[in-house]
Every structure is written in C-alpha cells, then in structure tokens.
Design an enzyme around this catalytic site. Structure first.
Site, PDB file in Angstrom:
ATOM      1  N   TYR A 109       4.303 -34.349  13.448  1.00 55.49           N
ATOM      2  CA  TYR A 109       6.167 -33.781  13.875  1.00 55.49           C
ATOM      3  C   TYR A 109       5.942 -33.303  15.208  1.00 55.49           C
ATOM      4  O   TYR A 109       4.949 -32.957  15.728  1.00 55.49           O
ATOM      5  CB  TYR A 109       6.706 -31.916  13.108  1.00 55.49           C
ATOM      6  CG  TYR A 109       7.151 -31.413  13.676  1.00 55.49           C
ATOM      7  CD1 TYR A 109       7.888 -31.971  12.796  1.00 55.49           C
ATOM      8  CD2 TYR A 109       7.542 -30.867  14.652  1.00 55.49           C
ATOM      9  CE1 TYR A 109       9.167 -31.676  12.574  1.00 55.49           C
ATOM     10  CE2 TYR A 109       8.579 -30.270  14.906  1.00 55.49           C
ATOM     11  CZ  TYR A 109       9.901 -30.547  13.931  1.00 55.49           C
ATOM     12  OH  TYR A 109      11.165 -30.455  14.694  1.00 55.49           O
ATOM     13  N   GLU A 191      14.424 -34.383  18.363  1.00 55.40           N
ATOM     14  CA  GLU A 191      12.843 -34.532  17.041  1.00 55.40           C
ATOM     15  C   GLU A 191      12.524 -35.584  16.704  1.00 55.40           C
ATOM     16  O   GLU A 191      13.582 -36.585  16.554  1.00 55.40           O
ATOM     17  CB  GLU A 191      13.742 -33.683  16.176  1.00 55.40           C
ATOM     18  CG  GLU A 191      12.862 -33.657  15.356  1.00 55.40           C
ATOM     19  CD  GLU A 191      13.406 -32.533  13.926  1.00 55.40           C
ATOM     20  OE1 GLU A 191      13.039 -31.267  13.899  1.00 55.40           O
ATOM     21  OE2 GLU A 191      13.826 -33.448  13.324  1.00 55.40           O
TER      22      GLU A 191
END
Ligand code: ADP
Ligand code: MG
Length: 392
Positions: A109, A191
């Site tokens: 992530y 993101e």
C-alpha cells in the site's frame, strides 16, 4: 475532483511512475483490436467507476484469451457495479480498462495525502497492500510528514525503503516521482493500492486513485479536462438553458436562487452530514420553464435521492418557482422526496400551489430545518443509527 483509474495512470506515466500497458474501452467494437495488442499471457479487465472495492465485487476480471476479454467486457460495460463503496444501486460502468497482467511477487500500500489535521503532506505506506488501509494494524503502517514545499531528502527515502523492504532505486524513483506529481498537480491524494513488486524486480502501480483540489483546477486545465462525461453532459444541458449548475458527488439535489444562497444551502446540508448532489442557481429572473428544466436536470442525475428547494423571494416570486417545480415533476418519472422552503415574495401563494398539486411535498420554515428534513428523509433504515452516531 476525483478521476478514474485510467486517467490517474495517464498522469502517472508522465511522471515516470510505472504502470502496466493498458487500453481504454468504451464500446464493444473497440474490444477485439485492443485485446490483440496485449502481449502478456493474461490480461485484466477493470470497470472504471469512482469507487474502490471493485476486485471483491467482480469488477476486476483476469482473463486468458481474446474471447475471455470479450466476455469480461460484455459482463461489465454499461452495467451498474455495486461495491462496498457504492450505494445499493451501484455505479454505471461507462468504460473499462484493459491492461496486461503483472506477475506479482508482493503487494504493498502506498499513498500521499494532503493532511488537513496536521497541515502537511503525508506519505502513508504499508507492506500489507491490497486491503483497505483502515484495516491494517498501526504498527504495519509508516507515515512520513512533510511540510508544504519541503524537499524530499535521502533520509526520508531510506526510512521508507527500509520499512517497505523494497529495491532501493525503484522505491526511491517512486517516492520522488509521486511527490513531484502530487505537488505539481496540486493533488489532494495519490493512492496506489496495490503497488506491486514484479518477478523482474520492478515496482508497478496496479491501481491508481487521484483526487484534486477543485479550487486549484483553474491552474490545471489538463486535469479540469478529465471531468467525467456524465457531469459534462448535465453541465452542458444546464448552460444551454442558462442555469448555473455544477454536479457534485452527493445524493441531495439543491435548487436555489442566488449563488450566495446556493453556497449557504450546501453548507446547511453538509452541517447535518448530508452531501449535496449539485450546485444549481436558477438566478433572479427565472421563469416557470427554466425552473422546470432545473428540476428535470437534478432528477436526471441517478445519484439524486432527495431535493431541497431553498428560495428567497426577492425579485423572484415563490409562485413562479412553485409552478416550475410542478411542471418539472410532471415531466420526469424519477420521483424523490422534496422539501421546499419559501421565504419572501408570494411565499404563501407558492406554498398553496404545491399543496394543491398531486405531489407529496414537505415544507420547512427555515434553511436549517429544510436541510435536516431532506437529509433524514433520504436515509435508509440501517443508516439511521450510524447517522445518529455521526451527528452525536
Ligand atoms: P480495487 O481496489 O477497486 O479492488 P484494484 O485495481 O486494486 O481494484 O484490483 C484488485 C486486485 O486485482 C489487485 O489487488 C490485484 O491483485 C489484481 N490486479 C489488478 N490489476 C492487475 C494487473 N494488471 N495484473 C495483475 N493483477 C491485477
Ligand atoms: Mg485497489
């Protein structure tokens, strides 16, 4: 403003952030020519909607042949996709992105956000990619805060690279490139989830999400140009009839006269934890037809679940608005709860027109009361407890 995955990936590419080779498909006849360009053994067909959680909801399909691509596109394109981030009706898939499949060694992530609480820019990363970051243990997350304008230095990169345990050069490039992209485009968020390490040691952005500061968009016409086609269509229809309309992402349509009142109405809705679906100013001199068009326009947005009409009758007469509302409602099949607050010129007359119509319209005596009424009216059973929790 949020953009789609494929749009974020186009921006990534201009900053040297690695992505798989991919093609945007908007109609069935584009499928085969693009499928033939895929050079990997497997390909991935991904629904383009403004919501995550597509993987778990069947919106990301791994296929092994041209027929597989055709089938997957057929299952996704022009159909609604429901994920845990959409409402129960889902979001219409107007395009799909076909890309080469990566041979994944590890999923991470990685994100960059405009951190309002700390008034800084934060890198947030974890070795536990692919899942929602909210569900990852705190110890497994690294956050690095940088002041706006602060340069990224070698110690930031080293700290992050050791935490992530990634190849140094690839990771350093990623940090430098995403930081430059974030700053130059005045983004609010980048993101990448998952960021993947491939068999050949490359770091690739498999998913890409970006959002931008609307107030800075005038400095970025390239980003402004990425607005979704749906909003473009509605905004074009509005400008043709002389209505100031901006589509937003919520579910409560607003019809208001005057830009100041329109802003205050949106604030009142947000104050009671609702989300406006649009900004719509019918102006001071609207006639019945223009108001009717405004109502039709609001109702043509499939996200709208309720409408708040907030009118101050100065030059405008409330009965003109009332006649326009009735006309607009008669011309559309999509009906939703409607709350009206009339104040000023011919308010009582306007109200009686609505009371005598065939529509079940609710009234409010103030802007705050109206906002609360329409927000609670659009909540479904289960959401009410959550809502009360949020309001408390
Ligand atoms: P979402 O976040 O909406 O679920 P993602 O783009 O993150 O969608 O895709 C979900 C999962 O599908 C990823 O975690 C990854 O495992 C897999 N995936 C997505 N794109 C690719 C790709 N190009 N190659 C291989 N796997 C992929
Ligand atoms: Mg993802």
């Amino acid at each position: 403003m949020n953009v789609h995955e494929y749009q974020s990936k186009v921006i990534f590419q201009t900053y040297g952030i690695k992505i798989p080779k991919g093609y945007l498909i908007q109609s069935a006849d584009q499928v085969e020519p693009f499928a033939r360009k895929i050079e990997s053994d497997e390909a991935v067909v991904k629904a383009q909607i403004h919501a995550g959680g597509r993987g778990k909801a069947g919106g990301v399909k791994i296929v092994k042949s041209i027929d597989g691509v055709i089938d997957a596109v057929d299952q996704l394109l022009n159909k609604p996709l429901v994920t845990h981030q959409t409402d129960e009706k889902g979001e219409m898939v107007k395009s799909v992105y076909l890309e080469e499949a990566c041979k994944i060694d590890k999923e991470y992530y990685f994100s960059l956000i405009f951190n309002r609480e700390k008034a800084c820019i934060s890198f947030i990363m974890s070795q536990e990619g692919g899942v929602e970051i909210e569900q990852v243990d705190k110890e497994a997350i690294l956050q690095i805060d940088l002041d706006k304008g602060e340069a990224l230095n070698a110690s930031h990169v080293k700290q992050a690279q050791e935490f992530m345990d990634c190849p140094l050069t690839a990771f350093s490039d990623l940090m430098v490139n995403t930081y430059q992209c974030f700053n130059e485009k005045e983004a609010l968020m980048i993101e990448i989830n998952p960021l993947v390490l491939t068999h050949s040691g490359e770091l690739i952005a498999l998913d890409a999400k970006m959002s931008f500061d609307d107030n800075a968009l005038f400095r970025h016409p390239d980003i402004e140009g990425l607005r979704s086609e749906e909003s473009d269509e509605l905004e074009k229809a509005a400008s043709e009839v002389g209505l100031a309309y901006v589509k937003l992402e919520g579910n409560i349509g607003c019809l208001v006269n005057g830009a100041g009142l329109a802003m205050a109405t949106m604030d009142a809705i947000k104050y009671v934890k609702g989300q406006p679906a649009n900004f719509l100013d019918v102006g001071g001199s609207a006639d019945v037809d223009k108001v009717a068009k405004g109502i039709e326009l609001i109702l043509s947005d499939s996200n709208v679940q309720g409408i708040f009409v907030n009118i101050f009758g100065g030059i405008m007469q409330c009965d003109t608005i009332a006649l326009g509302i009735v006309k607009g409602l008669r011309e559309t099949e999509h009906q939703v709860p409607l709350v009206v607050r009339f104040e000023g010129n011919r308010a009582d007359y306007g109200k009686s027109i609505l009371e005598q119509s065939e529509f079940d319209i609710l009234f409010a005596n103030s802007m705050d009361e109206g906002a609360l009424k329409i927000v609670t009216k659009t909540l479904k059973g289960g959401q009410i407890h959550e809502y009360l929790g949020r309001r408390a």
